[in-house]
Design a protein around this motif. Structure first.
Motif, PDB file in Angstrom:
ATOM      1  N   GLU A  38       0.732  -1.322  -0.085  1.00  0.00           N
ATOM      2  CA  GLU A  38       0.107  -0.034   0.043  1.00  0.00           C
ATOM      3  C   GLU A  38       0.955   1.248   0.094  1.00  0.00           C
ATOM      4  OE1 GLU A  38      -1.868  -0.314   3.679  1.00  0.00           O
ATOM      5  OE2 GLU A  38      -3.225   1.327   3.355  1.00  0.00           O
ATOM      6  N   ASP A  39       0.522   2.128  -1.024  1.00  0.00           N
ATOM      7  CA  ASP A  39       1.465   3.439  -1.082  1.00  0.00           C
ATOM      8  C   ASP A  39       0.826   4.536  -0.085  1.00  0.00           C
ATOM      9  OD1 ASP A  39       3.406   5.224  -1.920  1.00  0.00           O
ATOM     10  OD2 ASP A  39       1.984   5.899  -3.624  1.00  0.00           O
ATOM     11  N   VAL A  40       0.402   4.325   0.917  1.00  0.00           N
ATOM     12  CA  VAL A  40      -0.055   5.241   1.853  1.00  0.00           C
ATOM     13  C   VAL A  40       0.638   4.968   3.419  1.00  0.00           C
ATOM     14  CG1 VAL A  40      -2.248   6.224   2.804  1.00  0.00           C
ATOM     15  CG2 VAL A  40      -2.257   5.277   0.698  1.00  0.00           C
ATOM     16  N   CYS A  41       1.202   5.990   3.784  1.00  0.00           N
ATOM     17  CA  CYS A  41       1.886   5.693   4.943  1.00  0.00           C
ATOM     18  C   CYS A  41       0.723   6.122   6.189  1.00  0.00           C
ATOM     19  CB  CYS A  41       2.853   7.212   5.193  1.00  0.00           C
ATOM     20  SG  CYS A  41       3.612   6.978   6.916  1.00  0.00           S
ATOM     21  N   THR A  42       0.733   5.038   7.380  1.00  0.00           N
ATOM     22  CA  THR A  42      -0.308   5.050   8.354  1.00  0.00           C
ATOM     23  C   THR A  42      -0.167   6.345   9.199  1.00  0.00           C
ATOM     24  OG1 THR A  42       1.191   3.597   9.472  1.00  0.00           O
ATOM     25  CG2 THR A  42      -0.479   2.660   7.893  1.00  0.00           C
ATOM     26  N   HIS A  43       0.955   6.935   9.223  1.00  0.00           N
ATOM     27  CA  HIS A  43       1.043   8.094   9.972  1.00  0.00           C
ATOM     28  C   HIS A  43       0.130   9.166   9.558  1.00  0.00           C
ATOM     29  CE1 HIS A  43       3.291  11.880  11.419  1.00  0.00           C
ATOM     30  NE2 HIS A  43       2.635  11.462  12.408  1.00  0.00           N
ATOM     31  N   ASP A  44       0.464   9.702   8.156  1.00  0.00           N
ATOM     32  CA  ASP A  44      -0.483  11.056   7.970  1.00  0.00           C
ATOM     33  C   ASP A  44      -0.381  10.913   6.338  1.00  0.00           C
ATOM     34  OD1 ASP A  44      -1.952  12.936   8.063  1.00  0.00           O
ATOM     35  OD2 ASP A  44      -0.185  14.433   7.904  1.00  0.00           O
ATOM     36  N   ASP A  45      -0.549   9.531   5.846  1.00  0.00           N
ATOM     37  CA  ASP A  45      -0.885   9.450   4.265  1.00  0.00           C
ATOM     38  C   ASP A  45       0.192   9.909   3.358  1.00  0.00           C
ATOM     39  OD1 ASP A  45      -3.179   8.687   5.282  1.00  0.00           O
ATOM     40  OD2 ASP A  45      -4.259  10.628   4.648  1.00  0.00           O
ATOM     41  N   GLY A  46       1.550   9.743   3.731  1.00  0.00           N
ATOM     42  CA  GLY A  46       2.713  10.212   3.002  1.00  0.00           C
ATOM     43  C   GLY A  46       2.862   8.920   1.829  1.00  0.00           C
ATOM     44  N   PRO A  47       3.315   9.585   0.829  1.00  0.00           N
ATOM     45  CA  PRO A  47       3.525   8.693  -0.534  1.00  0.00           C
ATOM     46  C   PRO A  47       4.771   7.867  -0.286  1.00  0.00           C
ATOM     47  CG  PRO A  47       4.410  11.206  -0.827  1.00  0.00           C
ATOM     48  CD  PRO A  47       3.882  11.155   0.548  1.00  0.00           C
ATOM     49  N   LEU A  48       4.793   6.707   0.169  1.00  0.00           N
ATOM     50  CA  LEU A  48       5.846   5.966   0.718  1.00  0.00           C
ATOM     51  C   LEU A  48       6.545   5.691  -0.445  1.00  0.00           C
ATOM     52  CD1 LEU A  48       4.388   3.312   2.968  1.00  0.00           C
ATOM     53  CD2 LEU A  48       5.805   5.157   3.608  1.00  0.00           C
ATOM     54  N   ALA A  49       6.094   5.490  -1.857  1.00  0.00           N
ATOM     55  CA  ALA A  49       6.862   5.102  -2.863  1.00  0.00           C
ATOM     56  C   ALA A  49       7.925   6.209  -3.375  1.00  0.00           C
ATOM     57  CB  ALA A  49       6.072   4.638  -3.999  1.00  0.00           C
ATOM     58  N   GLU A  50       7.821   7.287  -2.681  1.00  0.00           N
ATOM     59  CA  GLU A  50       8.577   8.416  -3.065  1.00  0.00           C
ATOM     60  C   GLU A  50       9.898   8.305  -2.075  1.00  0.00           C
ATOM     61  OE1 GLU A  50       6.963  11.967  -3.447  1.00  0.00           O
ATOM     62  OE2 GLU A  50       5.355  11.185  -4.776  1.00  0.00           O
ATOM     63  N   GLY A  51      10.097   7.441  -1.106  1.00  0.00           N
ATOM     64  CA  GLY A  51      11.035   7.311   0.005  1.00  0.00           C
ATOM     65  C   GLY A  51      12.182   6.450  -0.426  1.00  0.00           C
ATOM     66  N   GLU A  52      13.007   6.486   0.375  1.00  0.00           N
ATOM     67  CA  GLU A  52      14.333   5.836   0.267  1.00  0.00           C
ATOM     68  C   GLU A  52      14.187   4.423   0.638  1.00  0.00           C
ATOM     69  OE1 GLU A  52      17.057   6.967  -1.206  1.00  0.00           O
ATOM     70  OE2 GLU A  52      15.845   8.563  -1.775  1.00  0.00           O
ATOM     71  N   ILE A  53      14.858   3.706  -0.233  1.00  0.00           N
ATOM     72  CA  ILE A  53      14.657   2.075   0.203  1.00  0.00           C
ATOM     73  C   ILE A  53      16.007   1.776   0.988  1.00  0.00           C
ATOM     74  CG2 ILE A  53      15.140  -0.336  -0.760  1.00  0.00           C
ATOM     75  CD1 ILE A  53      13.208   0.846  -3.038  1.00  0.00           C
ATOM     76  N   GLU A  54      15.882   1.178   2.088  1.00  0.00           N
ATOM     77  CA  GLU A  54      17.000   0.660   3.016  1.00  0.00           C
ATOM     78  C   GLU A  54      16.652  -0.806   3.277  1.00  0.00           C
ATOM     79  OE1 GLU A  54      16.700   3.132   6.631  1.00  0.00           O
ATOM     80  OE2 GLU A  54      17.421   4.777   5.671  1.00  0.00           O
ATOM     81  N   GLY A  55      17.462  -1.758   2.581  1.00  0.00           N
ATOM     82  CA  GLY A  55      17.282  -3.076   2.561  1.00  0.00           C
ATOM     83  C   GLY A  55      15.995  -3.326   2.399  1.00  0.00           C
ATOM     84  N   ASP A  56      15.258  -4.035   2.988  1.00  0.00           N
ATOM     85  CA  ASP A  56      13.779  -4.381   2.660  1.00  0.00           C
ATOM     86  C   ASP A  56      12.935  -3.392   3.264  1.00  0.00           C
ATOM     87  OD1 ASP A  56      14.634  -6.825   1.678  1.00  0.00           O
ATOM     88  OD2 ASP A  56      14.396  -8.049   3.408  1.00  0.00           O
ATOM     89  N   SER A  57      13.050  -2.363   3.703  1.00  0.00           N
ATOM     90  CA  SER A  57      12.538  -1.082   4.223  1.00  0.00           C
ATOM     91  C   SER A  57      12.237  -0.005   3.422  1.00  0.00           C
ATOM     92  CB  SER A  57      12.894  -0.997   5.793  1.00  0.00           C
ATOM     93  OG  SER A  57      13.848  -0.215   5.735  1.00  0.00           O
ATOM     94  N   ILE A  58      11.060   0.547   3.448  1.00  0.00           N
ATOM     95  CA  ILE A  58      11.069   2.118   2.643  1.00  0.00           C
ATOM     96  C   ILE A  58      10.668   3.152   3.774  1.00  0.00           C
ATOM     97  CG2 ILE A  58       8.697   1.762   2.226  1.00  0.00           C
ATOM     98  CD1 ILE A  58       9.503   2.930  -0.736  1.00  0.00           C
ATOM     99  N   VAL A  59      11.347   4.124   3.689  1.00  0.00           N
ATOM    100  CA  VAL A  59      11.197   5.359   4.462  1.00  0.00           C
ATOM    101  C   VAL A  59      10.507   6.462   4.088  1.00  0.00           C
ATOM    102  CG1 VAL A  59      12.581   7.164   5.693  1.00  0.00           C
ATOM    103  CG2 VAL A  59      13.461   4.965   5.180  1.00  0.00           C
ATOM    104  N   CYS A  60       9.311   6.960   4.629  1.00  0.00           N
ATOM    105  CA  CYS A  60       8.374   7.936   4.250  1.00  0.00           C
ATOM    106  C   CYS A  60       9.165   9.058   3.973  1.00  0.00           C
ATOM    107  CB  CYS A  60       7.322   7.958   5.246  1.00  0.00           C
ATOM    108  SG  CYS A  60       6.030   9.093   4.823  1.00  0.00           S
TER     109      CYS A  60
END
Ligand code: FES
Length: 100
Positions: A38-60
């Motif tokens: 899901e491309d929607v951050c649960t904190h405040d609906d941020g666009p996750l896919a625009e974030g940096e990838i760190e290993g298996d995680s993505i940063v909002c």
């Protein structure tokens, strides 16, 4: 239900965002696997896919929460709730995502 989200050749190591009837879904290729979440951050609906990838995680990109792209788990504040992740398969050159 299976939803076709893109063609296989459109996949890369950066998330591709697809608008579906079930909201925005991000898909990418990671270490030979196809991941979908899901491309929607649960904190405040941020666009996750625009974030940096760190290993298996993505940063909002908005406030720095991070999520496991395979399991959906929230790994870093300010998010406390996880995101939905989906099983994705390639069939006949199309990427299909399984949505419950
Ligand atoms: S909207 Fe994602 S961390 Fe705030």
């Amino acid at each position: 239900m299976k939803v076709t989200v893109c063609k296989e050749y459109e996949l890369s190591e950066r998330p591709l965002v697809v608008e579906t009837d079930f909201g925005r879904i991000a898909v990418l290729r990671k270490d030979g696997e196809v991941l979908a979440f899901e491309d929607v951050c649960t904190h405040d609906d941020g666009p996750l896919a625009e974030g940096e990838i760190e290993g298996d995680s993505i940063v909002c990109p908005r406030h720095g929460a991070s999520f496991d792209m395979k399991k959906g788990t929230a790994l870093r504040m300010p998010a406390t709730e996880g995101i939905a992740t989906f099983t994705a398969v390639i069939r006949d050159g199309q990427v299909e995502v399984e949505i419950d």
